[in-house]
Design a protein around this motif. Structure first.
Motif, short mmCIF file in Angstrom:
data_model
loop_
_atom_site.label_atom_id
_atom_site.label_comp_id
_atom_site.label_asym_id
_atom_site.label_seq_id
_atom_site.Cartn_x
_atom_site.Cartn_y
_atom_site.Cartn_z
N GLU A 1 -18.75 -13.24 11.05
CA GLU A 1 -19.07 -12.62 12.33
C GLU A 1 -18.21 -11.38 12.58
OE1 GLU A 1 -18.90 -15.68 15.36
OE2 GLU A 1 -20.22 -16.97 14.17
N LEU A 2 -16.93 -11.46 12.23
CA LEU A 2 -16.05 -10.31 12.40
C LEU A 2 -16.46 -9.15 11.49
CD1 LEU A 2 -12.67 -12.22 12.68
CD2 LEU A 2 -13.74 -10.85 14.50
N LYS A 3 -16.94 -9.48 10.30
CA LYS A 3 -17.42 -8.43 9.40
C LYS A 3 -18.70 -7.79 9.96
CE LYS A 3 -18.43 -7.13 4.73
NZ LYS A 3 -18.62 -7.45 3.36
N ALA A 4 -19.62 -8.63 10.42
CA ALA A 4 -20.88 -8.11 10.98
C ALA A 4 -20.62 -7.23 12.20
CB ALA A 4 -21.80 -9.28 11.34
N ALA A 5 -19.58 -7.55 12.95
CA ALA A 5 -19.25 -6.77 14.16
C ALA A 5 -18.43 -5.52 13.84
CB ALA A 5 -18.48 -7.66 15.14
N GLY A 6 -18.05 -5.34 12.56
CA GLY A 6 -17.35 -4.13 12.17
C GLY A 6 -15.83 -4.22 12.20
N TYR A 7 -15.28 -5.40 12.46
CA TYR A 7 -13.82 -5.55 12.46
C TYR A 7 -13.26 -5.64 11.05
CZ TYR A 7 -13.93 -6.39 17.48
OH TYR A 7 -14.10 -6.26 18.83
N LEU A 8 -14.06 -6.05 10.10
CA LEU A 8 -13.64 -6.18 8.69
C LEU A 8 -14.55 -5.34 7.83
CD1 LEU A 8 -13.27 -10.02 8.20
CD2 LEU A 8 -11.46 -8.37 8.20
N ARG A 9 -13.98 -4.70 6.83
CA ARG A 9 -14.77 -3.99 5.83
C ARG A 9 -14.91 -4.82 4.57
NH1 ARG A 9 -12.03 1.21 5.81
NH2 ARG A 9 -10.93 0.28 4.11
N ARG A 10 -13.78 -5.36 4.12
CA ARG A 10 -13.79 -6.15 2.89
C ARG A 10 -12.59 -7.07 2.87
NH1 ARG A 10 -10.21 -4.52 -1.08
NH2 ARG A 10 -11.43 -5.39 -2.76
N ILE A 11 -12.70 -8.11 2.08
CA ILE A 11 -11.57 -9.00 1.84
C ILE A 11 -11.31 -8.94 0.35
CG2 ILE A 11 -10.75 -11.39 1.88
CD1 ILE A 11 -12.69 -11.86 4.24
N GLY A 12 -10.09 -8.61 -0.02
CA GLY A 12 -9.78 -8.51 -1.45
C GLY A 12 -8.29 -8.40 -1.65
N THR A 13 -7.95 -8.27 -2.89
CA THR A 13 -6.54 -8.19 -3.25
C THR A 13 -6.19 -6.79 -3.73
OG1 THR A 13 -4.81 -9.25 -4.54
CG2 THR A 13 -6.91 -8.92 -5.64
N PHE A 14 -4.92 -6.49 -3.73
CA PHE A 14 -4.43 -5.25 -4.31
C PHE A 14 -3.79 -5.59 -5.64
CE2 PHE A 14 -4.40 -4.25 0.20
CZ PHE A 14 -5.00 -3.01 0.20
N PHE A 15 -3.98 -4.73 -6.62
CA PHE A 15 -3.34 -4.94 -7.91
C PHE A 15 -2.85 -3.60 -8.42
CE2 PHE A 15 -7.88 -4.38 -8.60
CZ PHE A 15 -7.94 -3.45 -9.60
N ASP A 16 -1.95 -3.62 -9.36
CA ASP A 16 -1.42 -2.39 -9.93
C ASP A 16 -2.42 -1.89 -10.97
OD1 ASP A 16 -0.08 -0.38 -11.34
OD2 ASP A 16 1.86 -1.29 -10.95
N SER A 17 -3.29 -1.01 -10.53
CA SER A 17 -4.38 -0.54 -11.38
C SER A 17 -3.87 0.15 -12.65
CB SER A 17 -5.30 0.39 -10.60
OG SER A 17 -4.57 1.45 -10.03
N GLY A 18 -2.78 0.89 -12.55
CA GLY A 18 -2.23 1.58 -13.72
C GLY A 18 -1.77 0.62 -14.80
N LYS A 19 -1.10 -0.45 -14.38
CA LYS A 19 -0.65 -1.45 -15.36
C LYS A 19 -1.82 -2.16 -16.03
CE LYS A 19 3.93 -2.47 -13.59
NZ LYS A 19 4.82 -3.47 -12.99
N MET A 20 -2.95 -2.18 -15.35
CA MET A 20 -4.14 -2.83 -15.92
C MET A 20 -4.99 -1.84 -16.71
SD MET A 20 -5.13 -5.36 -12.79
CE MET A 20 -6.30 -6.31 -13.73
N GLY A 21 -4.52 -0.61 -16.83
CA GLY A 21 -5.23 0.39 -17.62
C GLY A 21 -6.29 1.16 -16.88
N TYR A 22 -6.37 1.00 -15.57
CA TYR A 22 -7.40 1.70 -14.80
C TYR A 22 -7.00 3.15 -14.54
CZ TYR A 22 -10.38 -2.29 -13.76
OH TYR A 22 -11.25 -3.32 -13.86
N CYS A 23 -8.02 3.99 -14.35
CA CYS A 23 -7.84 5.39 -13.99
C CYS A 23 -8.16 5.53 -12.51
CB CYS A 23 -8.82 6.28 -14.75
SG CYS A 23 -8.74 6.10 -16.52
#
Length: 152
Positions: free
Chosen positions: A46-68
């Motif tokens: 409901e909070l997402k539908a109402a615009g209070y949330l965009r996404r639920i996820g984690t942060f990771f060190d993208s560089g250490k994982m080889g991401y650009c």
């Protein structure tokens, strides 16, 4: 949705930095908040539908994982900006897509598993109707800002 309830504020505070790492995090959050998993998931939807949330996820060190990663600035015709933004948002690695004033009026970040994937995505975006110019800005140094909004 009018005003956030005390429960909603507690849920959002917990969600910002204390999601339990386990097989059923929403059940654990429910225990912390004095409710059940179903209620937590329902309120989050409901909070997402109402615009209070965009996404639920984690942060990771993208560089250490080889991401650009790149910050990308686009010059887009004003009448096409919404369509271009929708296309960008469909790419899984696109985040922080926002409109700005000035020549380069649409900015986003892009994380990809390799430079080849990044180049392909950016070529597709550059060829979209209304895209006049593109700047790809690579980071020289990463500064991690952890912003959490404590709701009372």
């Amino acid at each position: 949705m009018k005003e956030l309830s005390l429960f909603d504020k507690s849920l959002l505070n917990l969600l910002q930095g204390n999601i339990p790492v386990c097989s059923r995090p929403f059940a654990e959050m429910g225990k912390i908040l004095g409710t059940d998993e179903k209620t937590v998931i329902s309120r989050l939807n409901e909070l997402k539908a109402a615009g209070y949330l965009r996404r639920i996820g984690t942060f990771f060190d993208s560089g250490k994982m080889g991401y650009c990663g790149s910050l990308v600035a686009l010059e887009v015709s004003p009448q096409e900006i919404e369509n271009v933004a929708k296309v960008i948002n469909a790419f899984p690695g696109a985040t922080h897509n926002y409109e700005r004033e000035g020549k380069y009026n649409l900015w986003f970040t892009l994380l990809t598993p390799d430079t080849e994937t990044e180049s392909k995505i950016l070529a597709k975006i550059k060829s979209l109707p209304g895209v006049k110019d593109m700047l790809r800005l690579k980071a020289n140094k990463k500064y991690k800002v952890n912003v959490q909004f404590k709701l009372r």
